[in-house]
Design a protein around this motif. Structure first.
Motif, short mmCIF file in Angstrom:
data_model
loop_
_atom_site.label_atom_id
_atom_site.label_comp_id
_atom_site.label_asym_id
_atom_site.label_seq_id
_atom_site.Cartn_x
_atom_site.Cartn_y
_atom_site.Cartn_z
N THR A 105 43.08 83.45 -23.28
CA THR A 105 42.76 82.27 -22.48
C THR A 105 42.35 82.68 -21.07
N VAL A 126 38.71 70.26 -26.74
CA VAL A 126 39.52 70.11 -27.96
C VAL A 126 38.61 70.03 -29.18
N ILE A 143 50.02 69.12 -24.63
CA ILE A 143 49.05 69.47 -23.59
C ILE A 143 47.97 68.40 -23.65
N HIS A 175 45.08 65.68 -22.00
CA HIS A 175 44.05 65.60 -20.97
C HIS A 175 44.63 64.98 -19.69
N VAL A 219 42.56 70.42 -20.27
CA VAL A 219 43.45 70.91 -21.34
C VAL A 219 43.47 72.45 -21.39
N PRO A 220 42.31 73.13 -21.47
CA PRO A 220 42.38 74.60 -21.52
C PRO A 220 42.92 75.22 -20.23
N TYR A 252 46.77 74.81 -20.36
CA TYR A 252 47.29 75.74 -21.36
C TYR A 252 47.31 77.17 -20.82
N PHE A 278 47.53 69.64 -28.64
CA PHE A 278 46.46 69.37 -27.69
C PHE A 278 45.94 67.96 -27.99
N SER A 320 43.34 64.53 -26.33
CA SER A 320 42.46 64.09 -25.26
C SER A 320 41.77 62.78 -25.63
N TYR A 359 49.19 72.71 -33.10
CA TYR A 359 48.94 74.15 -33.01
C TYR A 359 50.27 74.90 -32.97
#
Length: 358
Positions: free
Chosen positions: A11, A142, A272, A274, A317-318, A321, A342, A344, A356
């Motif tokens: 990531t 996502v 996680i 948005h 989101v990413p 994370y 995740f 959104s 996940y």
């Protein structure tokens, strides 16, 4: 029995360096949609905004950067974290809404696509590495992971780079109160095919789209300033309608993904979601908790970074994370074997969720 897993192995994120506090908006003149001036004192507008959204400041990029630049920076981090050769990436999937918007302009530039630009910035020579963009509103990253998982499970890809990048500061109407919510940023992940004894990575997904009455809850429109050029359009939103729509529909999609996973909802460690609006996100997760009978509070389950970073659309989101994995939010940790979600919602109107297993 071996499982073909779609696993996030690296990531990265880019958090812009320019901090813009709520106080920066004190010198703005805000107007309503009907172009009448808002008579309420700006200090009161800002105070109410913070109470509703939870945002105290947001990050904007410097004048020399565009979405493809910060997407490439986040991608470099993800590639390094995964420890892979960039020439082995099969697909580069880039989620955004406005492409590259140069400082001082409001024109979307997606020729070539952001994914092609990022492949160029990364110096990838492999012609079999296919770059393309995905437009799915705020849930774009996502959706990119869902797409990468589909390619991996079908055997058409082994390694995908999924990026969410946006510079919303370039497309806001500074005479619209809603402009205070938007921010810039980028997040990236390497999603790989791994054959393993245990099933993990992307376990299940859910997606929704409503476009009959909801398609234009987020749209481009003229500045609210009465003397503004009507041919120049900025990001606009129907905030109340988005809130009501999200509260009803997002928990449903989240529960669908949870039910499809076959995992006991009580095992869920983190959501996680948005980073759209703190009050809205809390209400969504509270409703999801009730529907799934989860014995956790929103504070335990839902990390938030919107207070300092604002709403950077596909990047929230990413980025969140990545920051958790890097230990930037010590009160929220994700370890091997943990089950997370995740989720959104955004322009379209579109919703998605992924269960996940780390």
């Amino acid at each position: 029995m071996k499982h073909l897993n779609s696993v996030i192995t690296g990531t990265g994120s880019y958090v812009p360096t320019v901090r813009v506090s709520n106080r920066e908006f004190a010198r703005h003149t805000f107007y309503n949609k009907d172009e009448t001036a808002i008579e309420t004192l700006v200090d009161e507008v800002i105070s109410k905004f913070k109470d509703i959204t939870g945002i105290e400041e947001r990050r904007w990029v410097t004048d020399d950067l565009c979405a493809s630049h910060i997407g490439a920076i986040a991608a470099e981090q993800a590639i390094a974290a995964a420890g892979i050769d960039r020439e082995t990436i099969d697909q580069i999937i880039v989620a955004h809404n406005f492409g590259d918007v140069m400082h001082g302009t409001i024109q979307t530039d997606i020729l070539p696509s952001l994914a092609s630009r990022i492949k160029h910035h990364l110096g990838i020579k492999n012609p079999a590495c296919i770059p393309y963009d995905i437009l799915f509103g705020c849930p774009g990253w996502v959706q990119g992971v869902i797409q990468a998982d589909s390619y991996i499970k079908s055997g058409l890809a082994k390694r995908c780079l999924v990026i969410g990048a946006e510079t919303l500061s370039r497309v806001i109407d500074k005479h619209d109160r809603d402009c205070m919510i938007f921010a810039d940023g980028a997040g990236a992940t390497i999603v790989e095919a791994l054959e393993e004894d245990e099933k993990r990575g992307v376990i299940s997904t859910a997606m929704m789209s409503h476009t009959v009455n909801e398609a234009f809850y987020l749209y481009l429109g003229k500045s609210y300033h009465p003397e503004a050029d009507p041919t120049i359009r900025y990001i606009k939103m129907e905030g109340r309608k988005i809130y009501e729509y999200s509260l009803v529909n997002v928990p449903v999609a989240m529960k669908v993904a949870m039910d499809k996973s076959g995992i006991d909802p009580k095992e869920l460690k983190k959501v996680i979601i948005h980073q759209a609006n703190e009050k809205m996100d809390e209400a969504i997760v509270q409703r999801f908790i009730r529907q799934c009978k989860i014995d956790k509070t929103t504070t335990e389950l839902m990390p938030m970074m919107i207070k300092e970073l604002g709403n950077s659309s596909v990047a929230t989101v990413p980025t969140l994370y990545d920051l958790i994995l890097r230990g930037e939010l010590p009160e929220h940790r994700i370890g091997k074997g943990d089950v997370i979600m995740f989720a959104s919602v955004g322009a379209g109107m579109n919703i998605n969720a992924i269960v996940y297993k780390q």
